[in-house]
Design a protein around this motif. Structure first.
Motif, PDB file in Angstrom:
ATOM      1  N   PHE A   1       0.822  -1.213   0.000  1.00  0.00           N
ATOM      2  CA  PHE A   1       0.000   0.000   0.000  1.00  0.00           C
ATOM      3  C   PHE A   1       0.858   1.265   0.000  1.00  0.00           C
ATOM      4  O   PHE A   1       0.362   2.349  -0.300  1.00  0.00           O
ATOM      5  CB  PHE A   1      -0.935  -0.008   1.214  1.00  0.00           C
ATOM      6  N   SER A   2       2.146   1.115   0.348  1.00  0.00           N
ATOM      7  CA  SER A   2       3.086   2.234   0.262  1.00  0.00           C
ATOM      8  C   SER A   2       3.839   2.218  -1.052  1.00  0.00           C
ATOM      9  O   SER A   2       3.852   3.193  -1.800  1.00  0.00           O
ATOM     10  CB  SER A   2       4.102   2.183   1.414  1.00  0.00           C
ATOM     11  N   SER A   3       4.460   1.073  -1.358  1.00  0.00           N
ATOM     12  CA  SER A   3       5.338   1.010  -2.524  1.00  0.00           C
ATOM     13  C   SER A   3       4.572   1.117  -3.833  1.00  0.00           C
ATOM     14  O   SER A   3       5.101   1.613  -4.827  1.00  0.00           O
ATOM     15  CB  SER A   3       6.151  -0.283  -2.502  1.00  0.00           C
ATOM     16  N   ASP A   4       3.320   0.635  -3.859  1.00  0.00           N
ATOM     17  CA  ASP A   4       2.505   0.702  -5.079  1.00  0.00           C
ATOM     18  C   ASP A   4       1.210   1.469  -4.802  1.00  0.00           C
ATOM     19  O   ASP A   4       0.114   1.038  -5.178  1.00  0.00           O
ATOM     20  CB  ASP A   4       2.194  -0.706  -5.586  1.00  0.00           C
ATOM     21  N   SER A   5       1.362   2.613  -4.149  1.00  0.00           N
ATOM     22  CA  SER A   5       0.179   3.384  -3.735  1.00  0.00           C
ATOM     23  C   SER A   5      -0.642   3.883  -4.919  1.00  0.00           C
ATOM     24  O   SER A   5      -1.840   4.131  -4.781  1.00  0.00           O
ATOM     25  CB  SER A   5       0.609   4.570  -2.870  1.00  0.00           C
ATOM     26  N   ALA A   6      -0.019   4.020  -6.086  1.00  0.00           N
ATOM     27  CA  ALA A   6      -0.772   4.463  -7.262  1.00  0.00           C
ATOM     28  C   ALA A   6      -1.792   3.416  -7.698  1.00  0.00           C
ATOM     29  O   ALA A   6      -2.825   3.746  -8.289  1.00  0.00           O
ATOM     30  CB  ALA A   6       0.189   4.760  -8.416  1.00  0.00           C
ATOM     31  N   PHE A   7      -1.518   2.157  -7.398  1.00  0.00           N
ATOM     32  CA  PHE A   7      -2.448   1.086  -7.755  1.00  0.00           C
ATOM     33  C   PHE A   7      -3.480   0.864  -6.658  1.00  0.00           C
ATOM     34  O   PHE A   7      -4.676   0.742  -6.919  1.00  0.00           O
ATOM     35  CB  PHE A   7      -1.671  -0.217  -8.001  1.00  0.00           C
ATOM     36  N   TRP A   8      -2.991   0.828  -5.399  1.00  0.00           N
ATOM     37  CA  TRP A   8      -3.866   0.443  -4.292  1.00  0.00           C
ATOM     38  C   TRP A   8      -4.620   1.653  -3.738  1.00  0.00           C
ATOM     39  O   TRP A   8      -4.309   2.167  -2.675  1.00  0.00           O
ATOM     40  CB  TRP A   8      -3.049  -0.245  -3.203  1.00  0.00           C
ATOM     41  N   LYS A   9      -5.611   2.061  -4.497  1.00  0.00           N
ATOM     42  CA  LYS A   9      -6.528   3.111  -4.062  1.00  0.00           C
ATOM     43  C   LYS A   9      -7.602   2.479  -3.154  1.00  0.00           C
ATOM     44  O   LYS A   9      -7.677   1.245  -3.045  1.00  0.00           O
ATOM     45  CB  LYS A   9      -7.168   3.788  -5.275  1.00  0.00           C
ATOM     46  N   PRO A  10      -8.436   3.288  -2.492  1.00  0.00           N
ATOM     47  CA  PRO A  10      -9.435   2.714  -1.576  1.00  0.00           C
ATOM     48  C   PRO A  10     -10.245   1.538  -2.125  1.00  0.00           C
ATOM     49  O   PRO A  10     -10.396   0.523  -1.416  1.00  0.00           O
ATOM     50  CB  PRO A  10     -10.307   3.922  -1.231  1.00  0.00           C
ATOM     51  N   PRO A  11     -10.757   1.586  -3.364  1.00  0.00           N
ATOM     52  CA  PRO A  11     -11.547   0.430  -3.833  1.00  0.00           C
ATOM     53  C   PRO A  11     -10.723  -0.862  -3.898  1.00  0.00           C
ATOM     54  O   PRO A  11     -11.232  -1.938  -3.554  1.00  0.00           O
ATOM     55  CB  PRO A  11     -12.011   0.869  -5.237  1.00  0.00           C
ATOM     56  N   GLN A  12      -9.477  -0.739  -4.342  1.00  0.00           N
ATOM     57  CA  GLN A  12      -8.623  -1.923  -4.455  1.00  0.00           C
ATOM     58  C   GLN A  12      -8.204  -2.428  -3.065  1.00  0.00           C
ATOM     59  O   GLN A  12      -8.191  -3.643  -2.814  1.00  0.00           O
ATOM     60  CB  GLN A  12      -7.384  -1.619  -5.302  1.00  0.00           C
TER      61      GLN A  12
END
Length: 577
Positions: A164-175
């Protein structure tokens, strides 16, 4: 299932990177693991064992041709060579995933006994799902958990929150919600891995109701650098625990290396027992008396300075030591700015948020060096009464190293400036100073048992049962702290110097020749009035690095010299104007 472990898989490889490890080593590790698990249980601890994450060897596709297997993308290799750039992932939606996962846990129970219900699994750590569709992500999470519960009906999934830190662009609230809510609440525990710098619990509504552990990451690569955020450590776990709707259930440490910054780990270890925030100013006085065996006014004053400077890093940058000595720039010295050095060959940055807020890449500096020199001066004053303390000598060596390392960064920039101005006299003077600093820091580090390359190499060799293994283990030990092997003739590994160390022996025999070679090319290019031969420099240096990794020369495992006298002499040489 038809799978056979061990040699059948290894023989399908036409290459080896640091292996294969012998069966004897594997047996030794299994025995050690059983001893550790047994001791944990004696102490009332609950072991955490791995679950099947989906990673499979390439041969899996041949054994199960209809399996849904994806070759993952290039992870920090130089040229993306498919032989070693990428691993293979069995899709969690494939029926085989649950079958393999069940067998994995059942075999583990057979080997270690029924010792735990908690299993760690990080299928999506620095490895993105193929789509952002929340429904699909939810199905993947459910499949991972199904594989666990098929093996142990009471399984609890322990997952790192690093993704959730390293790939924060992917892991938005819905994901995030889709993954976290893919299994029943209470059946997953998340490690808020980097809460000391970037707490995810604050931006995710307490992980959307999922229990989590407040963790301090602190160190990347086992680098040696004085760094920390004492205020965050002393208050962060308390803030998380008392916050509204808190789902925090504990504290933890998840560092990549522990043999540095004792003050940080002592304070963090205490936080499991504190119900209120720690007042650092008061805590420091007690800490100093405990650490050095007696109270001392100068040393307390020095630590108060360190608390407000080195141990007060609030810029949000994930610290990773990039001093020019230990992570030497691979750059043409006529670049627009020498601090752009680390952009070179770095398209796949390991941490997107650890970089400086400006576009300039440079060693991390978040405090006033002038104040730290004053702290070092106070340490030297205190030495008249504390120099017999081993912990004092360790801290004195570390602080002196820290000050001289930051000075060397300034000298490096002076070298680049002199080169760009075609000032050979100044260039020669500054090069001499930089190389002298490396030699002097090496001498300083040699005076304390905790800063010796020899200790690292000998510990690796001692695990070997024969000469073949001894060579393999030493090569791996040398490679890990230097190039990380994956290189071409003219391209260093993308992870080169990731595990850099300020160790006596490594400075003098590895970092010093590297800097000397680079500076020789600089001087020659000025004398010849030629463009700096960057490719030639790279080829020369990488060749040397590979030879050093394959070397067998031994290094001291016992300290030599008087740490206090050496530190005092270096203070006079470099820091008194």
């Amino acid at each position: 299932m038809g799978l056979k472990a061990g040699d059948d898989v290894l023989r399908t490889r036409d290459f080896n990177v640091g292996g294969p490890l012998s069966q004897g080593w594997l047996d030794q590790q299994l025995g050690l693991q059983k001893l550790i698990v047994s001791r944990m249980i004696q102490l009332g601890m609950t072991p955490v064992l791995p679950a099947f994450s989906g990673n499979v060897p390439a041969i899996f596709q041949r054994i199960f041709p209809s399996a849904n297997i994806t070759r993952l993308s290039n992870w920090n290799t130089v040229d993306g060579d498919p032989r070693w750039c990428c691993t293979y992932l069995l899709d969690p939606s494939d029926p085989l995933f649950v079958k393999v996962g069940r067998s994995f846990i059942k075999q583990q129970i057979k080997e270690y006994g029924d010792v735990t219900n908690i299993y760690n699994c990080d299928t999506f750590n620095e490895n993105l799902p193929p789509t952002k569709d929340p429904k699909y992500i939810s199905s993947l999470g459910a499949a991972v958990f199904d594989a666990m519960t098929e093996g142990n009906i009471d399984a609890i999934w322990l997952m790192q929150g690093w993704l959730f830190s390293s790939d924060s662009a992917f892991w938005k609230p819905p994901q995030m919600k889709a993954l976290l809510h893919s299994i029943p609440i209470g059946k997953m525990i998340v490690l808020d891995l980097f809460a000391d710098v970037k707490p995810i619990w604050k931006t995710s509504s307490q992980f959307y109701g999922v229990p989590y552990v407040w963790c301090m990451l602190h160190n990347f690569g086992g680098n040696i650098e004085m760094y920390g955020i004492l205020d965050s450590i002393s208050s962060g776990p308390i803030d998380a625990r008392v916050s509204q709707n808190s789902t925090m259930i504990g504290v933890g440490m998840c560092m990549e290396g522990i043999e540095q910054n004792p003050i940080v780990y002592e304070l963090m270890s205490e936080m499991a027992f504190h119900s209120h925030k720690v007042k650092i100013q008061e805590w420091l006085e007690s800490y100093c008396s405990r650490r050095y065996g007696q109270p001392n006014k100068e040393i307390v004053e020095a630590w108060k300075i360190l608390y407000h400077t080195i141990y007060n890093c609030t810029d949000g940058i994930a610290d990773h030591n990039r001093d020019f000595i230990v992570q030497f720039p691979d750059v043409n010295p006529f670049s627009d700015d020498p601090r752009l050095a680390f952009i070179s060959n770095n398209k796949n940055k390991r941490f997107s948020f650890r970089e400086t807020k400006s576009k300039l890449q440079e060693p991390h500096l978040w405090y006033s060096t002038k104040e730290i020199i004053r702290a070092l001066e106070l340490f030297l004053y205190a030495g008249s009464t504390l120099s017999e303390s081993r912990t004092f000598r360790y801290d004195l060596v570390d602080l002196t190293r820290q000050v001289l390392a930051k000075l060397s960064n300034e000298v490096y920039l002076n070298i680049i400036s002199a080169y760009q101005k075609n000032n050979t006299n100044e260039l020669t003077r500054q090069i001499h100073k930089f190389l002298g600093l490396i030699e002097d820091i090496d001498l300083l580090l040699a005076s304390d048992d905790n800063f010796l390359l020899g200790t690292w190499l000998e510990s690796a060799k001692k695990q070997a049962a024969n000469k073949k293994d001894e060579r393999l283990f030493e090569w791996n030990a040398r490679t890990q702290i230097t190039m990380w092997y994956d290189n071409t003739d003219t391209n260093q590994s993308k992870l080169h110097d990731y595990a850099n160390k300020y160790w006596s022996g490594l400075l003098k025999n590895y970092y010093l020749p590297r800097a000397s070679t680079y500076f020789n090319y600089m001087m020659q290019s000025l004398w010849d009035n030629q463009v700096f031969p960057l490719e030639k420099w790279r080829k020369d240096w990488i060749s040397y690095s590979n030879k050093w990794q394959a070397g067998t020369e031994s290094y001291p495992v016992k300290a030599e010299g008087d740490a206090f006298c050496i530190a005092e002499a270096l203070f006079a040489k470099y820091l008194i104007s």
